[in-house]
Design a protein around this motif. Structure first.
Motif, PDB file in Angstrom:
ATOM      1  N   THR A  30      -7.575   0.268   6.748  1.00 53.03           N
ATOM      2  CA  THR A  30      -7.922  -1.081   6.289  1.00 53.03           C
ATOM      3  C   THR A  30      -6.937  -1.631   5.268  1.00 53.03           C
ATOM      4  OG1 THR A  30      -9.348  -0.125   4.575  1.00 53.03           O
ATOM      5  CG2 THR A  30     -10.367  -0.686   6.686  1.00 53.03           C
ATOM      6  N   SER A  31      -6.084  -0.789   4.698  1.00 52.31           N
ATOM      7  CA  SER A  31      -5.130  -1.262   3.711  1.00 52.31           C
ATOM      8  C   SER A  31      -3.890  -1.796   4.413  1.00 52.31           C
ATOM      9  CB  SER A  31      -4.754  -0.130   2.747  1.00 52.31           C
ATOM     10  OG  SER A  31      -5.903   0.342   2.067  1.00 52.31           O
ATOM     11  N   ASP A  32      -2.952  -2.334   3.622  1.00 43.93           N
ATOM     12  CA  ASP A  32      -1.725  -2.897   4.190  1.00 43.93           C
ATOM     13  C   ASP A  32      -0.570  -2.608   3.253  1.00 43.93           C
ATOM     14  OD1 ASP A  32      -2.066  -4.710   2.098  1.00 43.93           O
ATOM     15  OD2 ASP A  32      -3.108  -6.139   3.392  1.00 43.93           O
ATOM     16  N   ILE A  33       0.602  -3.120   3.591  1.00 46.40           N
ATOM     17  CA  ILE A  33       1.802  -2.823   2.810  1.00 46.40           C
ATOM     18  C   ILE A  33       1.752  -3.475   1.433  1.00 46.40           C
ATOM     19  CG2 ILE A  33       3.197  -2.588   4.889  1.00 46.40           C
ATOM     20  CD1 ILE A  33       4.392  -5.353   4.214  1.00 46.40           C
ATOM     21  N   TRP A  34       0.897  -4.482   1.250  1.00 51.07           N
ATOM     22  CA  TRP A  34       0.849  -5.167  -0.037  1.00 51.07           C
ATOM     23  C   TRP A  34       0.164  -4.318  -1.100  1.00 51.07           C
ATOM     24  CZ3 TRP A  34       4.196  -8.792   0.360  1.00 51.07           C
ATOM     25  CH2 TRP A  34       4.395  -9.438   1.580  1.00 51.07           C
ATOM     26  N   GLY A  35      -0.473  -3.230  -0.689  1.00 46.01           N
ATOM     27  CA  GLY A  35      -1.030  -2.310  -1.668  1.00 46.01           C
ATOM     28  C   GLY A  35      -0.046  -1.262  -2.144  1.00 46.01           C
ATOM     29  N   LEU A  36       1.166  -1.247  -1.557  1.00 46.03           N
ATOM     30  CA  LEU A  36       2.186  -0.291  -1.951  1.00 46.03           C
ATOM     31  C   LEU A  36       2.953  -0.802  -3.169  1.00 46.03           C
ATOM     32  CD1 LEU A  36       3.646   0.579   1.565  1.00 46.03           C
ATOM     33  CD2 LEU A  36       1.966   1.881   0.255  1.00 46.03           C
ATOM     34  N   PRO A  37       3.560   0.087  -3.941  1.00 49.12           N
ATOM     35  CA  PRO A  37       4.427  -0.362  -5.048  1.00 49.12           C
ATOM     36  C   PRO A  37       5.573  -1.221  -4.503  1.00 49.12           C
ATOM     37  CG  PRO A  37       3.939   1.983  -5.252  1.00 49.12           C
ATOM     38  CD  PRO A  37       3.416   1.557  -3.909  1.00 49.12           C
ATOM     39  N   GLU A  96       4.598   1.413  13.500  1.00 51.42           N
ATOM     40  CA  GLU A  96       4.020   2.751  13.373  1.00 51.42           C
ATOM     41  C   GLU A  96       4.581   3.488  12.166  1.00 51.42           C
ATOM     42  OE1 GLU A  96       4.910   4.426  17.128  1.00 51.42           O
ATOM     43  OE2 GLU A  96       3.229   3.438  18.177  1.00 51.42           O
ATOM     44  N   ASP A  97       5.888   3.325  11.902  1.00 47.76           N
ATOM     45  CA  ASP A  97       6.484   3.974  10.736  1.00 47.76           C
ATOM     46  C   ASP A  97       5.887   3.419   9.440  1.00 47.76           C
ATOM     47  OD1 ASP A  97       8.055   5.416  12.448  1.00 47.76           O
ATOM     48  OD2 ASP A  97       9.836   4.154  12.217  1.00 47.76           O
ATOM     49  N   ARG A  98       5.582   2.154   9.419  1.00 47.24           N
ATOM     50  CA  ARG A  98       4.987   1.572   8.220  1.00 47.24           C
ATOM     51  C   ARG A  98       3.562   2.072   8.020  1.00 47.24           C
ATOM     52  NH1 ARG A  98       7.241  -4.612   7.508  1.00 47.24           N
ATOM     53  NH2 ARG A  98       9.453  -4.069   7.731  1.00 47.24           N
ATOM     54  N   TYR A  99       2.847   2.287   9.105  1.00 49.58           N
ATOM     55  CA  TYR A  99       1.514   2.874   8.975  1.00 49.58           C
ATOM     56  C   TYR A  99       1.599   4.297   8.435  1.00 49.58           C
ATOM     57  CZ  TYR A  99      -1.450  -0.738  11.003  1.00 49.58           C
ATOM     58  OH  TYR A  99      -2.176  -1.882  11.205  1.00 49.58           O
ATOM     59  N   ASP A 100       2.603   5.037   8.871  1.00 52.66           N
ATOM     60  CA  ASP A 100       2.785   6.389   8.332  1.00 52.66           C
ATOM     61  C   ASP A 100       3.090   6.338   6.839  1.00 52.66           C
ATOM     62  OD1 ASP A 100       2.358   7.432  10.839  1.00 52.66           O
ATOM     63  OD2 ASP A 100       4.482   7.544  11.355  1.00 52.66           O
ATOM     64  N   LEU A 101       3.851   5.320   6.405  1.00 52.41           N
ATOM     65  CA  LEU A 101       4.145   5.176   4.984  1.00 52.41           C
ATOM     66  C   LEU A 101       2.874   4.873   4.190  1.00 52.41           C
ATOM     67  CD1 LEU A 101       6.229   4.929   2.682  1.00 52.41           C
ATOM     68  CD2 LEU A 101       6.482   2.515   3.297  1.00 52.41           C
ATOM     69  N   ILE A 102       2.010   4.022   4.745  1.00 51.07           N
ATOM     70  CA  ILE A 102       0.746   3.709   4.062  1.00 51.07           C
ATOM     71  C   ILE A 102      -0.124   4.963   3.971  1.00 51.07           C
ATOM     72  CG2 ILE A 102      -1.362   2.343   4.203  1.00 51.07           C
ATOM     73  CD1 ILE A 102       0.266   0.173   5.605  1.00 51.07           C
ATOM     74  N   LYS A 103      -0.173   5.746   5.045  1.00 49.53           N
ATOM     75  CA  LYS A 103      -0.975   6.968   5.032  1.00 49.53           C
ATOM     76  C   LYS A 103      -0.470   7.948   3.983  1.00 49.53           C
ATOM     77  CE  LYS A 103      -2.049   6.753   9.998  1.00 49.53           C
ATOM     78  NZ  LYS A 103      -1.845   7.436  11.302  1.00 49.53           N
ATOM     79  N   ALA A 104       0.857   8.096   3.929  1.00 53.79           N
ATOM     80  CA  ALA A 104       1.418   9.051   2.980  1.00 53.79           C
ATOM     81  C   ALA A 104       1.181   8.616   1.545  1.00 53.79           C
ATOM     82  CB  ALA A 104       2.919   9.211   3.239  1.00 53.79           C
ATOM     83  N   ARG A 105       1.256   7.321   1.284  1.00 52.18           N
ATOM     84  CA  ARG A 105       1.081   6.835  -0.096  1.00 52.18           C
ATOM     85  C   ARG A 105      -0.374   6.913  -0.551  1.00 52.18           C
ATOM     86  NH1 ARG A 105       3.444   6.102  -4.993  1.00 52.18           N
ATOM     87  NH2 ARG A 105       2.165   4.627  -6.186  1.00 52.18           N
ATOM     88  N   GLN A 106      -1.295   6.624   0.325  1.00 53.98           N
ATOM     89  CA  GLN A 106      -2.698   6.550  -0.058  1.00 53.98           C
ATOM     90  C   GLN A 106      -3.474   7.824   0.268  1.00 53.98           C
ATOM     91  OE1 GLN A 106      -4.311   2.998   1.630  1.00 53.98           O
ATOM     92  NE2 GLN A 106      -2.992   1.640   0.443  1.00 53.98           N
ATOM     93  N   GLY A 107      -2.815   8.838   0.734  1.00 53.14           N
ATOM     94  CA  GLY A 107      -3.478  10.103   0.969  1.00 53.14           C
ATOM     95  C   GLY A 107      -4.387  10.101   2.183  1.00 53.14           C
ATOM     96  N   ILE A 108      -4.108   9.246   3.164  1.00 54.58           N
ATOM     97  CA  ILE A 108      -4.904   9.199   4.387  1.00 54.58           C
ATOM     98  C   ILE A 108      -4.426  10.291   5.334  1.00 54.58           C
ATOM     99  CG2 ILE A 108      -5.614   7.725   6.320  1.00 54.58           C
ATOM    100  CD1 ILE A 108      -5.060   5.316   4.575  1.00 54.58           C
TER     101      ILE A 108
END
Length: 458
Positions: free
Chosen positions: A273-280, A251-263
Motif C-alpha cells: 500500500t505504500s509508494d516511493i514518496w514514503g522513501l527518503p 518491479e525494481d522499485r517495488y523491491d526497493l520499497i520492500k527492502a526499505r520498509q521491511g516487507i
C-alpha cells in the motif's frame, strides 16, 4: 439650424464613445470588463440583490424576533430574508461574493438559480462552489474567458503539477499526477489534442522527472521533444521492447520499497500500500511519465504474430496502469477513439485511467468512450464543441465532476526550445539508454563581424 448644430456637436463624441466601447468589448473583453462591465454589474448587484433573491426563491420567512423588531420600530412591511451577503471582491475576469445560507437552504438551491442570476446581473456566467457548511461562493464571470485564453499570472506549480488550460470559470486547470495518476485524452484531428500534449511536456520538462514517449506515427508528435525524453518508441516493434523495460523498472522499485520498509520479499506487489514518496529523498527514484500518442496503433494488428505482440503490450500497459502509481510511473494516453472495438484489453485499460479529457470528436460514441461513465451532461457538452474553437475540451474524472477547458496557443518551436533548454534535467536511467532518441546537433552560425576588411590595393 442652431439646434441641429448643437445636436451634432454633442452626438459626435457620444457616438465615438459608444463605438469605442463596442470595439473594446469585442476585441479587448478584459479591458472592457475592468472599465465598464465591472462598475455596471456591481451597481446591479447592490441595487437588486434582495429583489433578485426573492424572485429566484432564495429567501426565507423572517424569524419572530425580526418581525417583532420591525413592527416595533417602523411601519414597513416585513419582507422575506435573503441569504446574508459578504463583501464583493472584484477579479480581473469577474466578481466573487460569499453568501451565508439561511436555515433550510442548501447549495443546490443557489446552483439551480445560477442562470437567473446571470441574466439579472448582466454577466457571462455564474458558478457556485461550497466553501464550508452553510457558506457558498458565487463566482461571476464577466465575459467569455475561453474565447481568447489568457492564463492567470500567478499559478501555483509544484512537482508533477502542470497548469495546462483555463476553465470556463476563469480558474486554471492543473494536471496533478499525484492526485490523478493516469489520464485518457481523446480528440479528432485538429481538435487541439496535440496542443494539450505540448503544454504537458513543456511544463514537465522543467521538473526533475523522466519523460518516456510511445508515438507510433513515426515520432512526428514527440520527436521534436527528443532532447528532454529519456526514451522514445516510434513504432509498435520498438514499443514492444520498451514496455517490458518499464515493467521491469516498476518491479525494481517495488523491491526497493520492500527492502526499505521491511516487507517480506515474497509479498505480491498488489498488496503493497505504500509508494516511493514514503522513501527518503536520497533513495527516492525519479518519477516517470509515459506518453502514449495514438494508442489505437498499439491495438491494430494485421497478422497472427502481431496479435500476440499486441496482447503482450496491452497486458503490460494494464499492469502499469494498475500498479505504476505506487512506483512513481504515470500514464498519459492519447488517441482519437478508445473503445471495445479496438480489441482485447481496451476496456480494462480505459477503466484504469481516472482522468478524462475529451476534445472535439467526430461522433457521439467517441465522447461516450471518454465521458459516458462520468456524466451524460459531459457527453452532450463534448459533442457541442465547434470546429472553430480548437483546444476546447471537456475535462472530468471518475468522481463525476466535469468542466469545460481550453488550452492556450503554444507553438511547436517554443515547446521544443523549452525541452532543449531543459535537456540537462534528463535523469540517468541506465535501462532506458538503448531507447534514448538521437538529438540532432543544432548548427552553429558564424558570428557576423562588424569590422570592415581592409581594401586590397596595388
Amino acid at each position: 439650424m442652431t439646434d441641429l448644430t448643437t445636436l451634432l456637436e454633442v452626438g459626435g463624441p457620444l457616438a465615438a464613445l459608444g463605438g469605442g466601447a463596442a470595439y473594446t468589448r469585442a476585441k479587448l473583453p478584459a479591458v472592457y470588463w475592468s472599465t465598464v462591465g465591472l462598475p455596471i454589474s456591481t451597481a446591479r448587484l447592490l441595487g437588486s440583490y434582495s429583489s433578485v433573491m426573492e424572485a429566484c426563491g432564495l429567501t426565507v420567512a423572517p424569524s419572530r424576533l425580526r418581525v417583532l423588531a420591525v413592527k416595533a420600530t417602523t411601519n414597513r412591511e416585513v419582507r422575506p430574508v435573503p441569504p446574508r451577503r459578504g463583501l464583493i471582491r472584484p477579479t480581473p475576469t469577474g466578481l466573487r461574493i460569499r453568501l451565508r445560507l439561511a436555515p433550510g437552504q442548501e447549495p443546490a438551491d443557489v446552483a439551480a438559480s445560477a442562470e437567473r442570476l446571470r441574466h439579472a446581473w448582466g454577466v457571462h456566467a455564474v458558478y457556485v462552489t461550497t466553501v464550508k457548511p452553510g457558506v457558498v461562493e458565487l463566482r461571476l464571470v464577466g465575459y467569455d474567458v475561453l474565447r481568447r485564453v489568457r492564463m492567470p499570472r500567478k499559478v501555483g506549480g509544484d512537482l508533477l503539477k502542470v497548469p495546462v488550460a483555463l476553465r470556463e470559470d476563469a480558474t486554471p486547470f492543473v494536471r496533478d499526477y499525484r492526485t490523478i495518476p493516469h489520464q485518457l485524452t481523446l480528440g479528432a484531428t485538429l481538435s487541439g489534442k496535440s496542443m494539450y500534449l505540448r503544454h504537458l511536456i513543456a511544463g514537465l520538462a522543467r521538473q526533475p522527472v523522466a519523460l518516456v514517449g510511445i508515438d507510433c506515427k513515426r515520432g512526428v508528435e514527440l520527436a521534436p521533444f527528443a532532447a528532454r525524453l529519456s526514451a522514445l518508441a516510434t513504432d509498435p516493434e520498438q514499443a514492444a521492447e520498451l514496455l517490458p523495460v518499464l515493467v521491469k523498472e516498476m518491479e525494481d522499485r517495488y523491491d526497493l520499497i520492500k527492502a526499505r520498509q521491511g516487507i517480506a520479499p515474497n509479498t505480491p506487489d498488489e498488496e503493497i500500500t505504500s509508494d516511493i514518496w514514503g522513501l527518503p529523498e536520497k533513495q527516492r527514484p525519479v518519477p516517470i511519465v509515459l506518453f502514449v500518442d495514438e494508442v489505437a496503433e498499439l491495438f491494430l494488428v494485421a497478422t497472427k504474430k502481431d496479435e500476440e505482440r499486441r496482447d503482450e503490450m496491452v497486458t503490460q500497459l494494464i499492469r502499469l496502469a494498475q500498479l505504476g502509481r505506487a512506483a512513481g510511473i504515470y500514464l498519459e494516453v492519447c488517441g482519437q477513439r478508445f473503445g471495445a472495438e479496438l480489441g482485447k484489453g481496451a476496456t480494462m485499460l480505459r477503466a484504469q485511467l481516472t482522468g478524462r479529457v475529451c476534445h472535439r470528436v467526430n461522433d457521439e460514441a467517441s465522447a461516450k468512450m471518454a465521458l459516458g461513465d462520468i456524466a451524460p451532461e459531459a457527453v452532450y457538452a463534448a459533442c457541442a464543441i465547434a470546429p472553430e474553437r480548437p483546444g476546447l475540451a471537456v475535462a472530468g474524472d471518475t468522481s463525476g465532476g466535469w468542466s469545460r477547458i481550453r488550452t492556450p496557443y503554444l507553438s511547436l518551436g517554443a515547446a521544443a526550445e523549452t525541452c532543449r533548454e531543459s535537456a540537462h534535467l534528463v535523469p540517468d536511467l541506465p535501462s532506458f539508454k538503448p531507447f534514448r532518441p538521437d538529438v540532432p546537433v543544432r548548427p552553429v552560425e558564424a558570428p557576423v563581424s562588424l569590422v570592415k576588411p581592409r581594401p586590397v590595393t596595388d
